[in-house]
Design an enzyme around this catalytic site. Structure first.
Site, PDB file in Angstrom:
ATOM      1  NE  ARG A 129       3.978   7.131  -8.241  1.00 38.30           N
ATOM      2  CZ  ARG A 129       3.319   6.391  -7.361  1.00 38.30           C
ATOM      3  NH1 ARG A 129       3.916   6.022  -6.248  1.00 38.30           N
ATOM      4  NH2 ARG A 129       2.086   6.023  -7.594  1.00 38.30           N
ATOM      5  NE  ARG A 161       3.415   2.898  -9.911  1.00 36.80           N
ATOM      6  CZ  ARG A 161       3.219   2.602  -8.624  1.00 36.80           C
ATOM      7  NH1 ARG A 161       4.171   2.837  -7.744  1.00 36.80           N
ATOM      8  NH2 ARG A 161       2.096   2.086  -8.219  1.00 36.80           N
TER       9      ARG A 161
HETATM   10  P1  AP5 Z   1       5.765   6.984  -3.297  1.00 36.80           P
HETATM   11  O1  AP5 Z   1       6.835   6.781  -2.277  1.00 36.80           O
HETATM   12  O2  AP5 Z   1       6.009   6.467  -4.679  1.00 36.80           O
HETATM   13  O3  AP5 Z   1       4.338   6.457  -2.756  1.00 36.80           O
HETATM   14  P2  AP5 Z   1       3.831   4.990  -2.374  1.00 36.80           P
HETATM   15  O4  AP5 Z   1       3.158   5.094  -1.051  1.00 36.80           O
HETATM   16  O5  AP5 Z   1       4.934   4.001  -2.517  1.00 36.80           O
HETATM   17  O6  AP5 Z   1       2.680   4.790  -3.434  1.00 36.80           O
HETATM   18  P3  AP5 Z   1       2.419   3.657  -4.517  1.00 36.80           P
HETATM   19  O7  AP5 Z   1       1.555   4.279  -5.569  1.00 36.80           O
HETATM   20  O8  AP5 Z   1       3.696   2.992  -4.930  1.00 36.80           O
HETATM   21  O9  AP5 Z   1       1.561   2.648  -3.707  1.00 36.80           O
HETATM   22  P4  AP5 Z   1       0.664   1.588  -4.363  1.00 36.80           P
HETATM   23  O10 AP5 Z   1       0.269   0.826  -3.163  1.00 36.80           O
HETATM   24  O11 AP5 Z   1      -0.419   2.142  -5.181  1.00 36.80           O
HETATM   25  O12 AP5 Z   1       1.598   0.857  -5.438  1.00 36.80           O
HETATM   26  P5  AP5 Z   1       2.498  -0.454  -5.399  1.00 36.80           P
HETATM   27  O13 AP5 Z   1       3.637  -0.234  -6.297  1.00 36.80           O
HETATM   28  O14 AP5 Z   1       2.747  -0.881  -4.015  1.00 36.80           O
HETATM   29  O15 AP5 Z   1       5.473   8.560  -3.343  1.00 36.80           O
HETATM   30  C1  AP5 Z   1       4.552   9.119  -4.272  1.00 36.80           C
HETATM   31  C2  AP5 Z   1       5.080  10.457  -4.820  1.00 36.80           C
HETATM   32  O16 AP5 Z   1       5.098  11.388  -3.731  1.00 36.80           O
HETATM   33  C3  AP5 Z   1       6.516  10.396  -5.369  1.00 36.80           C
HETATM   34  O17 AP5 Z   1       6.613  11.236  -6.489  1.00 36.80           O
HETATM   35  C4  AP5 Z   1       7.365  10.958  -4.222  1.00 36.80           C
HETATM   36  O18 AP5 Z   1       8.543  11.613  -4.707  1.00 36.80           O
HETATM   37  C5  AP5 Z   1       6.404  11.940  -3.579  1.00 36.80           C
HETATM   38  N1  AP5 Z   1       6.600  12.089  -2.133  1.00 36.80           N
HETATM   39  C6  AP5 Z   1       6.878  11.094  -1.246  1.00 36.80           C
HETATM   40  N2  AP5 Z   1       6.966  11.612   0.012  1.00 36.80           N
HETATM   41  C7  AP5 Z   1       6.725  12.940  -0.106  1.00 36.80           C
HETATM   42  C8  AP5 Z   1       6.678  14.019   0.835  1.00 36.80           C
HETATM   43  N3  AP5 Z   1       6.895  13.812   2.153  1.00 36.80           N
HETATM   44  N4  AP5 Z   1       6.393  15.250   0.366  1.00 36.80           N
HETATM   45  C9  AP5 Z   1       6.169  15.449  -0.962  1.00 36.80           C
HETATM   46  N5  AP5 Z   1       6.217  14.491  -1.908  1.00 36.80           N
HETATM   47  C10 AP5 Z   1       6.488  13.235  -1.481  1.00 36.80           C
HETATM   48  O19 AP5 Z   1       1.490  -1.533  -6.072  1.00 36.80           O
HETATM   49  C11 AP5 Z   1       1.174  -1.398  -7.446  1.00 36.80           C
HETATM   50  C12 AP5 Z   1       0.161  -2.480  -7.846  1.00 36.80           C
HETATM   51  O20 AP5 Z   1       0.759  -3.781  -7.671  1.00 36.80           O
HETATM   52  C13 AP5 Z   1      -1.138  -2.561  -7.023  1.00 36.80           C
HETATM   53  O21 AP5 Z   1      -2.102  -1.633  -7.485  1.00 36.80           O
HETATM   54  C14 AP5 Z   1      -1.543  -4.006  -7.267  1.00 36.80           C
HETATM   55  O22 AP5 Z   1      -2.094  -4.174  -8.555  1.00 36.80           O
HETATM   56  C15 AP5 Z   1      -0.199  -4.735  -7.232  1.00 36.80           C
HETATM   57  N6  AP5 Z   1       0.161  -5.178  -5.872  1.00 36.80           N
HETATM   58  C16 AP5 Z   1       1.259  -4.796  -5.149  1.00 36.80           C
HETATM   59  N7  AP5 Z   1       1.265  -5.382  -3.954  1.00 36.80           N
HETATM   60  C17 AP5 Z   1       0.142  -6.149  -3.893  1.00 36.80           C
HETATM   61  C18 AP5 Z   1      -0.430  -6.997  -2.898  1.00 36.80           C
HETATM   62  N8  AP5 Z   1       0.159  -7.148  -1.700  1.00 36.80           N
HETATM   63  N9  AP5 Z   1      -1.596  -7.609  -3.187  1.00 36.80           N
HETATM   64  C19 AP5 Z   1      -2.194  -7.473  -4.375  1.00 36.80           C
HETATM   65  N10 AP5 Z   1      -1.724  -6.688  -5.368  1.00 36.80           N
HETATM   66  C20 AP5 Z   1      -0.561  -6.031  -5.127  1.00 36.80           C
HETATM   67 MG    MG Z   2       5.345   2.458  -3.860  1.00 34.74          MG
END
Ligand code: AP5
Ligand code: MG
Length: 220
Positions: A129, A161
């Site tokens: 990613r 990231r």
């Molecule tokens: P992508 O779409 O980026 O995946 P994602 O599911 O959004 O994964 P994240 O890592 O963003 O989820 P996360 O929950 O860890 O992070 P978040 O930012 O929410 O896809 C991944 C890759 O795969 C990309 O390169 C894409 O191009 C590729 N891809 C997608 N689909 C594909 C396919 N079909 N085939 C092939 N490749 C594909 O949270 C970050 C941090 O914020 C957390 O760790 C926490 O510290 C905090 N946080 C956020 N929300 C909360 C909450 N509600 N409570 C507490 N802490 C929180």
């Molecule tokens: Mg995400």
């Protein structure tokens, strides 16, 4: 859709399952705002706000930001006029049962989606990613920007990231297992959970998601 032009969706899935990638497409399809708590927190960190300063150490370490911080962020966003008019597509919230209970005290939810992708596949997706530091657009090494490390949409720098290190990813997946899987089960118990296979091309997954949401909201 339950109300004319209003759809209220949640999307669950492991880290790297494609929640962000698919939420952008679904938000366009349903004309509903995409609310990513991860994107909101990254923007708060980049802008040096009080919430950003509090959240950064948790995020970089791969830990969940405390519910007390998250609830304030989301509640404020849900009161904005675009949400009132069109509903929402929540990506990354709720992740704990406490957040889920607080959400349902604020608003109704039509469908909760669990985008299912096995751990070995998400690890590959996360390592390839790349994201835009400016607008958050998601790329991968397989689908990079046209000009290396430069966003096609806004021209800002494209980076890996901070929390995509092996150590932080391991902690994020552990928090998913202990906190978010029970939250998904909680929505299943409410009868509004739909499981969707997240394998295949992004277009295939989008088509599957739209079909599953249509079936769930038309009562089929
Ligand atoms: P992508 O779409 O980026 O995946 P994602 O599911 O959004 O994964 P994240 O890592 O963003 O989820 P996360 O929950 O860890 O992070 P978040 O930012 O929410 O896809 C991944 C890759 O795969 C990309 O390169 C894409 O191009 C590729 N891809 C997608 N689909 C594909 C396919 N079909 N085939 C092939 N490749 C594909 O949270 C970050 C941090 O914020 C957390 O760790 C926490 O510290 C905090 N946080 C956020 N929300 C909360 C909450 N509600 N409570 C507490 N802490 C929180
Ligand atoms: Mg995400």
């Amino acid at each position: 859709m339950p109300d004319e032009g209003v759809v209220r969706l949640l999307i669950f899935g492991r880290q790297g399952a494609g929640k962000g990638t698919q939420s952008v497409r679904l938000a366009e399809h349903y004309r509903a705002p995409h609310i990513s708590t991860g994107d909101m927190l990254r923007s708060a960190v980049a802008n040096g706000t009080a919430i950003g300063l509090e959240a950064q150490s948790y995020m970089d370490a791969g830990k969940l930001v405390p519910d007390s911080v998250m609830l304030g962020v989301v509640e404020e966003r849900l009161h904005e006029p675009d949400v009132e008019a069109h509903g929402f597509l929540l990506d990354g919230f709720p992740r704990t049962v406490g957040q889920a209970e607080a959400l349902l005290a604020l608003t109704q939810v039509d469908v909760a989606i669990d985008l299912e992708v096995p751990e070995e596949v998400v690890l590959e997706r996360i390592s390839s990613r790349r994201v835009c530091q400016g607008c958050g657009r998601i790329y991968s090494t397989a689908e990079p920007p046209a000009v290396p490390w430069t966003c096609d949409t806004c021209g800002s720098q494209v980076v890996q990231r901070n929390d995509d290190t092996p150590e932080a990813v391991a902690l994020r997946l552990a928090a998913y297992a202990t906190e978010t899987l029970p939250t998904i089960g909680w929505f299943d118990g409410k009868g509004i959970l739909v499981r969707v296979d997240g394998l295949g091309t992004p277009d295939e997954v989008t088509a599957r998601l739209i079909a599953a949401i249509s079936a769930a909201t038309s009562g089929d």
